[in-house]
Design an enzyme around this catalytic site. Sequence first.
Site, mmCIF file in Angstrom:
data_model
loop_
_atom_site.group_PDB
_atom_site.id
_atom_site.type_symbol
_atom_site.label_atom_id
_atom_site.label_comp_id
_atom_site.label_asym_id
_atom_site.label_seq_id
_atom_site.Cartn_x
_atom_site.Cartn_y
_atom_site.Cartn_z
ATOM 1 N N ASP A 88 2.711 40.934 17.671
ATOM 2 C CA ASP A 88 3.453 39.478 16.866
ATOM 3 C C ASP A 88 2.848 39.203 15.470
ATOM 4 O O ASP A 88 2.146 40.071 14.867
ATOM 5 C CB ASP A 88 2.486 38.782 17.473
ATOM 6 C CG ASP A 88 2.547 38.968 19.108
ATOM 7 O OD1 ASP A 88 3.552 39.529 19.711
ATOM 8 O OD2 ASP A 88 2.007 38.251 19.947
ATOM 9 N N ASP A 138 7.699 33.324 29.101
ATOM 10 C CA ASP A 138 6.602 32.826 28.200
ATOM 11 C C ASP A 138 5.932 32.057 29.274
ATOM 12 O O ASP A 138 5.906 30.434 28.924
ATOM 13 C CB ASP A 138 6.451 32.412 27.161
ATOM 14 C CG ASP A 138 6.887 33.412 25.740
ATOM 15 O OD1 ASP A 138 6.313 34.453 25.834
ATOM 16 O OD2 ASP A 138 7.740 32.908 25.163
HETATM 17 O O1 1PR Z 1 11.204 31.659 21.241
HETATM 18 O O2 1PR Z 1 12.968 33.816 20.860
HETATM 19 O O3 1PR Z 1 12.288 32.291 19.496
HETATM 20 O O4 1PR Z 1 11.485 33.336 20.113
HETATM 21 C C1 1PR Z 1 10.020 33.702 19.936
HETATM 22 C C2 1PR Z 1 8.975 34.753 20.559
HETATM 23 O O5 1PR Z 1 7.530 35.528 20.280
HETATM 24 C C3 1PR Z 1 8.453 35.139 22.433
HETATM 25 O O6 1PR Z 1 8.945 36.334 22.601
HETATM 26 C C4 1PR Z 1 7.056 34.243 22.747
HETATM 27 O O7 1PR Z 1 6.599 35.493 23.543
HETATM 28 C C5 1PR Z 1 6.284 35.274 21.499
HETATM 29 N N1 1PR Z 1 5.660 34.378 20.480
HETATM 30 C C6 1PR Z 1 5.900 33.220 20.070
HETATM 31 N N2 1PR Z 1 4.331 32.640 20.119
HETATM 32 C C7 1PR Z 1 3.883 33.513 19.734
HETATM 33 C C8 1PR Z 1 2.145 33.623 20.364
HETATM 34 O O8 1PR Z 1 1.230 34.693 20.203
HETATM 35 N N3 1PR Z 1 1.949 32.518 19.403
HETATM 36 N N4 1PR Z 1 3.483 36.019 20.757
HETATM 37 C C9 1PR Z 1 3.737 34.574 20.667
HETATM 38 C C10 1PR Z 1 3.896 35.917 22.314
HETATM 39 C C11 1PR Z 1 2.680 37.943 23.050
HETATM 40 C C12 1PR Z 1 2.525 39.174 23.683
HETATM 41 C C13 1PR Z 1 1.748 39.919 23.706
HETATM 42 C C14 1PR Z 1 1.068 40.237 24.687
HETATM 43 C C15 1PR Z 1 -0.158 41.464 24.920
HETATM 44 N N5 1PR Z 1 2.901 37.002 22.329
HETATM 45 O O9 1PR Z 1 3.905 39.517 22.855
HETATM 46 O O10 1PR Z 1 2.184 40.894 22.871
HETATM 47 O O11 1PR Z 1 0.680 38.741 25.927
HETATM 48 O O12 1PR Z 1 -0.890 41.047 24.194
HETATM 49 P P1 1PR Z 1 -2.437 42.003 24.633
HETATM 50 O O13 1PR Z 1 -2.196 43.352 25.499
HETATM 51 O O14 1PR Z 1 -3.791 41.860 23.840
HETATM 52 O O15 1PR Z 1 -2.940 40.689 25.610
HETATM 53 P P2 1PR Z 1 11.637 33.229 20.319
#
Ligand code: 1PR
Length: 571
Positions: free
Chosen positions: A261, A421
């Site tokens: 991320d 999500d």
């Molecule tokens: O909505 O098309 O602009 O895409 C935004 C993207 O960014 C989406 O794929 C959304 O999942 C991601 N996103 C937005 N905000 C966050 C945040 O964390 N604040 N991250 C975010 C999502 C989730 C996974 C993470 C897993 C594994 N991150 O990518 O890496 O949950 O984590 P872990 O193994 O540590 O538990 P758009």
Amino acid sequence: MSRPTVHLLDYVAGNIRSLVNAIEKCGYEVEWIKSPEDVKNAEKIILPGVGHFGHCLSSLESSGYLPAIRAHIEAGKPFFGICVGLQALFAGSEEAPHVSGLNLIPSSLKKFQPTDAEGKRKAVPCIGWNDAILNERQNAVRIPDKTYYGLSPTSKYYYVHSYFAPYVPGVLESQGWTVAVASYGGEEYIGAIGRDNVFATQFHPEKSGAAGLRVIQAFLDGAMWTDPVPPPILTTMPHDLTLSTLSKNNGLTHRVIACLDVRTNDSGDLVVTKGDQYDVREKTSSKGVRNMGKPVDMARKYYLQGADEVTFLNITSFRDCPVQDLPMLEILRLTSESVFVPLTIGGGIRDTVDPVTKQQYSALDIAKLYFSSGADKVSIGSDAVLAAEEYYANDSQLTGKTGIEAISAAYGRQAVVVSVDPKRVFVEDPTSTSHQTIKTNHPDPVTGHAYVYYACTIRGGRETRDLDVVQLVRAVEAMGAGEILLNSIDRDGQNQGYDLELIRWVKREVQIPVIASSGAGRPSHFAEVFKMTAVDAALGAGMFHRGEYTVSQVKDHLITEGLSVRPFEES
Ligand code: 1PR
């Protein structure tokens, strides 16, 4: 001294940057074929291909390339077809019954069935790491103790396709072809094939790590038969197991993905961050964005640890216009120079207006920018939810106007991932909501409610919508998405393991591959999700970023659990 050259025919959409990088890594320079005339002057040609057989062959035909390619092959000059470039050698394909191929091989491609002979389901498209093994008994044209264009029976190669060339033992070999075979869900098909000056692979060598680079190098050097490579050493392999006895997923190894991320921190630098339930700020008084390291360096590190894919999610994109987000494009360009496994990029892929220039960009325009910078797949989050809502409002009719449809039509289904999500919503009983529910083994600790559905969110989990995950995945599969990246806001960063109930449910609803994400805290969580669900790949983030475990430790663990993985090979 100038480097030797190879001619590349990019007739599609310019998403072959990783192939160019792989060729350059092998010490060669790319010259572009811009017209059929250029084919005449070329010595070695590579014909890559992605997407639809009909579109590829029709555009080669209409621009006059097919006769030029035929003449090149008949003149005995080296030709290398990749993916649809292999398929072009055949007479035709079920994908486009009225379009002809080069007919060098007089048979046709078929579509993978969604189940095998015993009724076991398999995902289509087929995405993952598989074999390319020469059948020693059948291949008359072979040199004992040598490998064909560097192919190794212990290596794995990255395939992504829905159509395949069925393998019938001995038939093509009797016509002088050398054939390497893979198998997916009980169907044997051609992974690589060659005769005289012609060579082709269904897999993507430029995305197949060191094993793939070896194949490209052998073609470029004209080294058809080479000394075999020593098999990779797997120190953790239990004595009673061999590589071939490990359990596969319909023939594919179990894919392990590292996810980064990425966002701007408070000093304006792009950093890899990691949240708990999507909150990426430190819990200390500073409340700064958690900084886990530099994106390109970390992607390289995970590649060298054996990650099968790397995913970048630009998590601030819903606030910033990605058109201006040049650092993210630069991250992709730099990463794709040294990371030869598939790269996915997500964040901000939707129709948008540049706030500075006021110019309009479609989701396809944004995706194009990413593909031309080295991405193999784009991941769509918020826009997919909004498109699914419109789809249901429109009586489940496709409009052809969504980003998913446009990108899928231009680049193929396999290039479009939908990142989901979801948040769990507990209800007392199934009748208290219009959404489909399941009975969970983990009821709400406060209310005791034991029925649950998963609500979709947008804008990084900030906004919950009245659409559930089952509705979303069905809609986006109909629109042409090729894979689901299934996060869970409840599990994200918790290190308690994946949400198996959610994963099983989504796997039942769609035929396209599903990637499990959120909650991995130790290697056994990967083994658990592969054993307890039919998921196609598993993704980890925090446990890798914090340095608690490496990707290779995860793979070692999977092997000790009897699960097959792609063995890492040194470049
Ligand atoms: O909505 O098309 O602009 O895409 C935004 C993207 O960014 C989406 O794929 C959304 O999942 C991601 N996103 C937005 N905000 C966050 C945040 O964390 N604040 N991250 C975010 C999502 C989730 C996974 C993470 C897993 C594994 N991150 O990518 O890496 O949950 O984590 P872990 O193994 O540590 O538990 P758009």
